[in-house]
Scaffold this active site. Sequence first.
Site, short mmCIF file in Angstrom:
data_model
loop_
_atom_site.label_atom_id
_atom_site.label_comp_id
_atom_site.label_asym_id
_atom_site.label_seq_id
_atom_site.Cartn_x
_atom_site.Cartn_y
_atom_site.Cartn_z
N ALA A 1 0.81 -1.24 0.00
CA ALA A 1 0.00 0.00 0.00
C ALA A 1 0.83 1.28 0.00
O ALA A 1 0.26 2.37 0.12
CB ALA A 1 -1.00 0.03 1.16
N ALA A 2 2.16 1.17 -0.17
CA ALA A 2 2.97 2.40 -0.23
C ALA A 2 2.55 3.24 -1.45
O ALA A 2 2.38 4.45 -1.36
CB ALA A 2 4.45 2.06 -0.29
N GLY A 3 2.39 2.55 -2.59
CA GLY A 3 1.97 3.26 -3.81
C GLY A 3 0.58 3.87 -3.63
O GLY A 3 0.33 5.01 -4.02
N ASP A 4 -0.33 3.12 -3.02
CA ASP A 4 -1.70 3.63 -2.81
C ASP A 4 -1.69 4.85 -1.91
O ASP A 4 -2.42 5.82 -2.13
CB ASP A 4 -2.58 2.54 -2.17
CG ASP A 4 -2.72 1.32 -3.07
OD1 ASP A 4 -2.63 1.49 -4.30
OD2 ASP A 4 -2.89 0.20 -2.54
O1 RIB Z 1 -1.74 -2.09 -3.44
C1 RIB Z 1 -1.89 -2.99 -2.37
C2 RIB Z 1 -3.20 -3.70 -2.50
O2 RIB Z 1 -3.18 -4.53 -3.64
C3 RIB Z 1 -3.52 -4.63 -1.35
O3 RIB Z 1 -4.18 -4.00 -0.30
C4 RIB Z 1 -4.32 -5.75 -2.01
O4 RIB Z 1 -5.63 -5.80 -1.60
C5 RIB Z 1 -4.19 -5.50 -3.51
O5 RIB Z 1 -5.31 -4.97 -4.05
#
Ligand code: RIB
Length: 314
Positions: free
Chosen positions: A251-254
């Site tokens: 989730a770093a990118g998110d």
């Molecule tokens: O970018 C990370 C995410 O990728 C995770 O939370 C997982 O659910 C996938 O969708």
Amino acid sequence: MGKLLVVGSINMDIVKKVRRYPLPGETIKSLDLTYCPGGKGANQAMAIHLSGCEVYMVGAVGQDPIGKQLLSHFDHLGVNTNNIDVIEGTSGMAFITVNERGENHIVISEGANANLSKENVELVIRNSSWGEGDTVLLQNEIPWTVTKFVIEQASCKGIQVVFNPAPALKIPENAFSLIDTLILNETEAQYITGMKISDHAEALKAIQSLINRGVKEVIITLGENGALYLNQDQDEIFQPAFSVKVVDTTAAGDTFIGTFIAARGNSYLSTDHCLRFASAAAALTVTRQGAQSSIPTIAEVETFLSDQVESRLR
Ligand code: RIB
């Protein structure tokens, strides 16, 4: 500030920590196991929310106990769930294995995300309260037909389109000019452009090829090598990564994307500033385990940034 809409995936992540990845045919024991709300759409929405901005999440969960947990997690944190469909079948799940270096392997089971109803999305996007000055953020964990529909509708209504093509798939040529902001990592950029990226010069060439195809601005995130930005006016920015102890990169990118978009909503912040903010939020994320459990609040990001300044002055 315009309104922020995320149309994307919602998953429950099942995270296993291992010393090393198993070889084909080998069985190994995990060090621990956790369930953590995830999904690229939901993570990005959460990063926006924790940045202190209101966000509207459009997506789907299944009619299973996990779907209930995912909804109550959003409710508990105060994220608007009015546009999340609850549909027959299972919720999206992600099976994540994290090694001791904090790197991950992710296998997703799409569940409800694959059946996100176009009708629900259509209802939201056609709603007259969405228009000029608002922003929609999309990823690639829902059907491309829905994503394409949202991109087309949004661009007709003057809604800013931000697209994170993850996981990567080929973007049809006629869609590029409808995208205002494209944010992707180097693997996705290599897949989409067909160009090799092993350093900044190559990353810049790949960005330029995306700008030439009609995207207004592009950011390529390069993990520990920072992030590169270029827009149609040829304004180029390099944001170095902050040096931190890596626990889990999930989730770093998110977090980078959600924080960047939230910061962008503040007209007094420059693009440089938004990139620095996003990079600091992503740095904090990798120091913690899990997806949404690792996303920092705006106060945490501000403290981290002021600590950085102080340590440079010392
Ligand atoms: O970018 C990370 C995410 O990728 C995770 O939370 C997982 O659910 C996938 O969708």
